[in-house]
Scaffold this motif. Structure first.
Motif, short mmCIF file in Angstrom:
data_model
loop_
_atom_site.label_atom_id
_atom_site.label_comp_id
_atom_site.label_asym_id
_atom_site.label_seq_id
_atom_site.Cartn_x
_atom_site.Cartn_y
_atom_site.Cartn_z
N SER A 1 0.82 -1.22 0.00
CA SER A 1 0.00 0.00 0.00
C SER A 1 0.85 1.26 0.00
CB SER A 1 -0.96 0.00 1.19
OG SER A 1 -0.26 -0.10 2.41
N LYS A 2 2.14 1.11 0.34
CA LYS A 2 3.03 2.27 0.40
C LYS A 2 4.46 1.78 0.38
CE LYS A 2 4.27 5.77 3.78
NZ LYS A 2 4.02 6.28 5.10
N GLY A 3 5.36 2.54 -0.25
CA GLY A 3 6.79 2.22 -0.21
C GLY A 3 7.30 1.52 -1.44
N THR A 4 8.39 0.78 -1.25
CA THR A 4 9.04 0.08 -2.37
C THR A 4 9.17 -1.40 -2.05
OG1 THR A 4 11.22 0.57 -1.44
CG2 THR A 4 10.39 2.08 -3.12
N LEU A 5 9.18 -2.18 -3.11
CA LEU A 5 9.28 -3.62 -2.97
C LEU A 5 10.07 -4.19 -4.14
CD1 LEU A 5 8.19 -6.15 -1.37
CD2 LEU A 5 6.44 -6.28 -3.13
N ALA A 6 11.04 -5.03 -3.80
CA ALA A 6 11.75 -5.81 -4.81
C ALA A 6 11.38 -7.27 -4.57
CB ALA A 6 13.26 -5.62 -4.67
N ALA A 7 11.17 -8.01 -5.65
CA ALA A 7 10.75 -9.40 -5.51
C ALA A 7 11.54 -10.30 -6.45
CB ALA A 7 9.26 -9.53 -5.82
N VAL A 8 11.82 -11.50 -5.97
CA VAL A 8 12.42 -12.56 -6.77
C VAL A 8 11.52 -13.77 -6.56
CG1 VAL A 8 14.44 -14.02 -7.12
CG2 VAL A 8 14.74 -11.64 -6.41
N SER A 9 10.99 -14.30 -7.66
CA SER A 9 10.07 -15.43 -7.54
C SER A 9 10.82 -16.71 -7.18
CB SER A 9 9.28 -15.62 -8.83
OG SER A 9 10.14 -15.93 -9.90
N GLY A 10 10.07 -17.65 -6.61
CA GLY A 10 10.66 -18.92 -6.17
C GLY A 10 10.09 -20.10 -6.93
N LYS A 11 10.04 -21.22 -6.24
CA LYS A 11 9.66 -22.50 -6.85
C LYS A 11 8.23 -22.52 -7.35
CE LYS A 11 12.90 -24.88 -3.86
NZ LYS A 11 13.03 -25.65 -2.62
N MET A 12 7.30 -21.87 -6.62
CA MET A 12 5.91 -21.97 -7.03
C MET A 12 5.66 -21.31 -8.39
SD MET A 12 3.69 -19.33 -4.66
CE MET A 12 4.36 -19.81 -3.11
N VAL A 13 6.37 -20.23 -8.69
CA VAL A 13 6.19 -19.54 -9.98
C VAL A 13 6.75 -20.39 -11.12
CG1 VAL A 13 6.84 -17.49 -11.32
CG2 VAL A 13 6.04 -17.24 -8.97
N LYS A 14 7.79 -21.16 -10.83
CA LYS A 14 8.32 -22.08 -11.86
C LYS A 14 7.27 -23.13 -12.22
CE LYS A 14 13.24 -21.61 -10.78
NZ LYS A 14 13.21 -20.44 -9.97
N LYS A 15 6.53 -23.59 -11.23
CA LYS A 15 5.50 -24.62 -11.45
C LYS A 15 4.21 -24.02 -12.00
CE LYS A 15 4.16 -28.90 -10.81
NZ LYS A 15 4.76 -30.02 -11.44
N SER A 16 3.79 -22.88 -11.43
CA SER A 16 2.53 -22.23 -11.82
C SER A 16 2.78 -20.74 -11.95
CB SER A 16 1.45 -22.46 -10.77
OG SER A 16 1.23 -23.83 -10.55
N PRO A 17 3.03 -20.24 -13.17
CA PRO A 17 3.41 -18.84 -13.35
C PRO A 17 2.41 -17.83 -12.79
CG PRO A 17 3.82 -20.07 -15.35
CD PRO A 17 3.09 -20.99 -14.42
N GLU A 18 1.15 -18.20 -12.63
CA GLU A 18 0.15 -17.27 -12.12
C GLU A 18 0.02 -17.27 -10.59
OE1 GLU A 18 -1.54 -21.26 -12.30
OE2 GLU A 18 -0.40 -20.13 -13.75
N SER A 19 0.89 -17.97 -9.90
CA SER A 19 0.73 -18.18 -8.47
C SER A 19 1.18 -17.03 -7.58
CB SER A 19 1.46 -19.46 -8.04
OG SER A 19 2.84 -19.34 -8.31
#
Length: 150
Positions: A106-124
């Protein structure tokens, strides 16, 4: 005169003796600088390295704060200064690699690196902001929400 223990009293005592089911761990605070806290079940707890985070936690950083969280599927979220990040939904099945991670910045900054679930289900993996919903299909991204919510 001997005291009588009623059935209701016995049931109450038995319920109190059962261990409370804790919410499952979603991840751990791996890095932290400055001021940060986790709001859980209406209580604000100072964040510390090694602290568990759970579904429904709200992570807040101060003007000097940053927090890096590693989730059980190896996804990583890093919140920068003056951030408010709600972990709305998290589940991961290591046996199948399937799961879901939904968070709201809702406010600020965020950096993200996807893990295992995104490899299996890209929409997760989904990150919401006041202006957009991002489906994480790649491996890394950065987003910023200013004070006006844009």
């Amino acid at each position: 005169m001997p005291s009588r223990i009623t059935r209701a009293t016995l049931l109450t005592l038995a319920a109190l003796a059962l261990p409370c089911a804790a919410a499952p761990e979603a991840g751990l605070v791996k890095t932290m600088k400055g001021t940060a806290s986790v709001e859980r079940a209406g209580q604000r707890i100072p964040a510390t390295v090694g602290m568990q985070v759970q579904e429904k936690d709200v992570v807040t950083t101060g003007a000097d704060g940053t927090v890096g969280i590693t989730f059980t599927d190896s996804s990583m979220l890093s919140a920068g200064p003056n951030s408010v990040l709600a972990l709305e939904r998290y589940m991961f099945d290591p046996a199948t690699g399937k799961g879901a991670l939904e968070a709201n910045l809702s406010k600020g900054t965020l950096a993200a690196v996807s893990g295992k679930m995104v490899k299996k289900s890209p929409e997760s993996m989904k990150i919401r902001t006041p202006a957009a919903i991002m489906g994480v299909r790649g491996t890394e991204f950065v987003v910023k929400v200013d004070d006006s919510g844009r």
